[in-house]
Design a protein around this motif. Structure first.
Motif, PDB file in Angstrom:
ATOM      1  N   LYS A  51      54.235  48.580  65.417  1.00 23.88           N
ATOM      2  CA  LYS A  51      53.950  49.936  65.124  1.00 23.88           C
ATOM      3  C   LYS A  51      54.599  50.505  63.716  1.00 23.88           C
ATOM      4  CE  LYS A  51      53.082  54.667  66.132  1.00 23.88           C
ATOM      5  NZ  LYS A  51      53.433  55.218  64.899  1.00 23.88           N
ATOM      6  N   PHE A  52      53.880  50.814  62.672  1.00 21.26           N
ATOM      7  CA  PHE A  52      54.422  51.397  61.391  1.00 21.26           C
ATOM      8  C   PHE A  52      54.503  53.045  61.787  1.00 21.26           C
ATOM      9  CE2 PHE A  52      52.106  47.525  60.298  1.00 21.26           C
ATOM     10  CZ  PHE A  52      53.124  46.685  60.080  1.00 21.26           C
ATOM     11  N   LEU A  53      55.460  53.528  60.946  1.00 23.70           N
ATOM     12  CA  LEU A  53      56.013  54.741  60.924  1.00 23.70           C
ATOM     13  C   LEU A  53      54.834  55.631  60.478  1.00 23.70           C
ATOM     14  CD1 LEU A  53      59.307  55.342  59.245  1.00 23.70           C
ATOM     15  CD2 LEU A  53      58.577  56.074  61.483  1.00 23.70           C
ATOM     16  N   LEU A  54      53.751  55.117  59.432  1.00 24.57           N
ATOM     17  CA  LEU A  54      52.697  56.092  58.918  1.00 24.57           C
ATOM     18  C   LEU A  54      51.551  55.823  59.487  1.00 24.57           C
ATOM     19  CD1 LEU A  54      53.825  56.020  55.121  1.00 24.57           C
ATOM     20  CD2 LEU A  54      54.281  57.787  56.722  1.00 24.57           C
ATOM     21  N   THR A  55      51.298  55.230  60.733  1.00 21.29           N
ATOM     22  CA  THR A  55      50.188  54.897  61.390  1.00 21.29           C
ATOM     23  C   THR A  55      50.392  55.502  62.876  1.00 21.29           C
ATOM     24  OG1 THR A  55      50.713  52.655  61.718  1.00 21.29           O
ATOM     25  CG2 THR A  55      49.595  53.060  60.059  1.00 21.29           C
ATOM     26  N   ASP A  56      49.067  55.597  63.503  1.00 22.07           N
ATOM     27  CA  ASP A  56      49.388  55.811  64.788  1.00 22.07           C
ATOM     28  C   ASP A  56      48.644  54.860  65.698  1.00 22.07           C
ATOM     29  OD1 ASP A  56      49.928  58.631  64.474  1.00 22.07           O
ATOM     30  OD2 ASP A  56      47.734  59.159  64.043  1.00 22.07           O
ATOM     31  N   ARG A  57      48.556  53.915  65.375  1.00 23.82           N
ATOM     32  CA  ARG A  57      48.166  52.588  66.022  1.00 23.82           C
ATOM     33  C   ARG A  57      49.178  51.493  66.121  1.00 23.82           C
ATOM     34  NH1 ARG A  57      43.549  48.986  63.047  1.00 23.82           N
ATOM     35  NH2 ARG A  57      44.192  47.632  64.748  1.00 23.82           N
ATOM     36  N   LYS A  58      49.092  50.440  67.165  1.00 25.75           N
ATOM     37  CA  LYS A  58      49.719  49.322  67.067  1.00 25.75           C
ATOM     38  C   LYS A  58      49.000  48.233  66.731  1.00 25.75           C
ATOM     39  CE  LYS A  58      49.315  48.275  71.989  1.00 25.75           C
ATOM     40  NZ  LYS A  58      49.979  48.164  73.124  1.00 25.75           N
ATOM     41  N   TYR A  59      49.644  47.247  65.976  1.00 25.68           N
ATOM     42  CA  TYR A  59      48.776  46.041  65.545  1.00 25.68           C
ATOM     43  C   TYR A  59      49.515  44.687  66.345  1.00 25.68           C
ATOM     44  CZ  TYR A  59      47.421  49.277  61.950  1.00 25.68           C
ATOM     45  OH  TYR A  59      47.121  50.259  61.133  1.00 25.68           O
ATOM     46  N   LYS A  60      48.547  43.729  66.475  1.00 23.82           N
ATOM     47  CA  LYS A  60      49.121  42.260  66.683  1.00 23.82           C
ATOM     48  C   LYS A  60      50.016  41.819  65.571  1.00 23.82           C
ATOM     49  CE  LYS A  60      45.993  40.142  70.016  1.00 23.82           C
ATOM     50  NZ  LYS A  60      47.193  39.735  71.137  1.00 23.82           N
ATOM     51  N   SER A  75      49.639  37.620  56.795  1.00 22.61           N
ATOM     52  CA  SER A  75      49.039  37.952  58.003  1.00 22.61           C
ATOM     53  C   SER A  75      48.027  38.848  57.735  1.00 22.61           C
ATOM     54  CB  SER A  75      49.841  38.421  59.052  1.00 22.61           C
ATOM     55  OG  SER A  75      50.346  39.588  58.762  1.00 22.61           O
ATOM     56  N   GLU A  76      46.976  39.278  58.533  1.00 26.58           N
ATOM     57  CA  GLU A  76      45.994  40.197  58.375  1.00 26.58           C
ATOM     58  C   GLU A  76      46.692  41.592  58.137  1.00 26.58           C
ATOM     59  OE1 GLU A  76      47.008  39.794  62.958  1.00 26.58           O
ATOM     60  OE2 GLU A  76      46.433  38.461  61.125  1.00 26.58           O
ATOM     61  N   LEU A  77      48.138  41.722  58.430  1.00 27.18           N
ATOM     62  CA  LEU A  77      48.752  43.179  58.081  1.00 27.18           C
ATOM     63  C   LEU A  77      48.926  43.342  56.465  1.00 27.18           C
ATOM     64  CD1 LEU A  77      51.272  43.228  61.052  1.00 27.18           C
ATOM     65  CD2 LEU A  77      49.108  44.281  60.778  1.00 27.18           C
ATOM     66  N   LYS A  83      61.830  48.587  56.255  1.00 27.25           N
ATOM     67  CA  LYS A  83      61.678  49.996  56.725  1.00 27.25           C
ATOM     68  C   LYS A  83      60.648  50.917  57.104  1.00 27.25           C
ATOM     69  CE  LYS A  83      61.415  51.781  52.056  1.00 27.25           C
ATOM     70  NZ  LYS A  83      62.094  52.598  50.961  1.00 27.25           N
ATOM     71  N   GLU A  84      59.429  50.187  57.133  1.00 29.31           N
ATOM     72  CA  GLU A  84      58.198  50.523  57.632  1.00 29.31           C
ATOM     73  C   GLU A  84      57.952  50.671  59.193  1.00 29.31           C
ATOM     74  OE1 GLU A  84      54.865  50.212  55.010  1.00 29.31           O
ATOM     75  OE2 GLU A  84      56.032  48.688  53.941  1.00 29.31           O
ATOM     76  N   ILE A  85      58.706  49.928  59.724  1.00 32.35           N
ATOM     77  CA  ILE A  85      58.771  49.378  61.211  1.00 32.35           C
ATOM     78  C   ILE A  85      59.336  50.502  62.187  1.00 32.35           C
ATOM     79  CG2 ILE A  85      59.047  47.862  62.976  1.00 32.35           C
ATOM     80  CD1 ILE A  85      59.444  45.628  60.879  1.00 32.35           C
ATOM     81  N   GLU A  86      58.388  51.156  62.867  1.00 32.93           N
ATOM     82  CA  GLU A  86      58.626  52.247  63.810  1.00 32.93           C
ATOM     83  C   GLU A  86      59.255  51.437  64.943  1.00 32.93           C
ATOM     84  OE1 GLU A  86      57.452  55.886  66.501  1.00 32.93           O
ATOM     85  OE2 GLU A  86      56.107  55.392  64.663  1.00 32.93           O
ATOM     86  N   TRP A  87      58.719  50.461  65.497  1.00 34.11           N
ATOM     87  CA  TRP A  87      59.333  49.749  66.610  1.00 34.11           C
ATOM     88  C   TRP A  87      58.314  48.347  66.809  1.00 34.11           C
ATOM     89  CZ3 TRP A  87      54.773  48.985  69.682  1.00 34.11           C
ATOM     90  CH2 TRP A  87      53.956  49.829  69.924  1.00 34.11           C
ATOM     91  N   LEU A  88      59.033  47.474  67.546  1.00 36.12           N
ATOM     92  CA  LEU A  88      58.297  46.198  67.587  1.00 36.12           C
ATOM     93  C   LEU A  88      58.202  46.020  69.001  1.00 36.12           C
ATOM     94  CD1 LEU A  88      57.169  43.509  66.293  1.00 36.12           C
ATOM     95  CD2 LEU A  88      59.735  42.965  66.583  1.00 36.12           C
ATOM     96  N   LEU A  89      57.227  45.432  69.890  1.00 37.83           N
ATOM     97  CA  LEU A  89      57.071  45.380  71.155  1.00 37.83           C
ATOM     98  C   LEU A  89      56.539  43.835  71.558  1.00 37.83           C
ATOM     99  CD1 LEU A  89      56.876  46.454  74.299  1.00 37.83           C
ATOM    100  CD2 LEU A  89      54.454  46.839  73.778  1.00 37.83           C
TER     101      LEU A  89
END
Length: 142
Positions: A51-60, A75-77, A83-89
């Motif tokens: 999940k990136f800071l400036l988006t509301d969705r999570k990406y594979k 990658s497709e990202l 510093k753009e990473i809000e979290w990684l799951l």
């Protein structure tokens, strides 16, 4: 018509404003250390989300193709900075669908190496993370 430099400047400005609103738990060195250790220990992570800071969705998300500041265009990202990473799951389990022609077979459920990841995180230093039934979430910001 704006050019890419203008778009990047706008993105960078929005990112810096959002970062100032958050508590930061990671920096380039910590993300790089974590991803390098996962790669060095040959830990196979089949499924992850970012999940990136400036988006509301999570990406594979797929590990690989990073340097000291972020990920390249691997990658497709597309390229992005740590510093753009809000979290990684990293989910607890990974499901692979199996098919026999047009018939869906029982999926294979694969456990992911969360215990190993948690040990590595704790050995590397101070990381902000949660371990729940959903998986292991590593925070860049809260």
């Amino acid at each position: 018509m704006t050019n890419n430099k203008d778009n990047y400047s706008i993105h960078a400005s929005k990112l810096e404003k959002e970062i100032l609103k958050r508590t930061s738990f990671m920096n380039n060195a910590k993300w790089f250390k974590l991803f390098s250790e996962i790669e060095n220990e040959n830990i196979k992570i089949h499924s992850a989300y970012i999940k990136f800071l400036l988006t509301d969705r999570k990406y594979k998300f797929h590990f690989g193709g990073f340097d000291e500041t972020g990920f390249g265009d691997v990658s497709e990202l597309g390229p992005f900075k740590f510093k753009e990473i809000e979290w990684l799951l990293i989910p607890d389990k990974y499901e692979t669908e199996r098919w026999n022609r047009n018939e869906k077979l029982t999926s294979e459920i694969i456990d992911q190496p969360l215990d190993t990841l948690e040990k590595i995180i704790n050995l590397l230093g101070q990381f902000e993370y949660d371990r729940t039934e959903d998986g292991l979430k590593i925070y860049g910001y809260k």
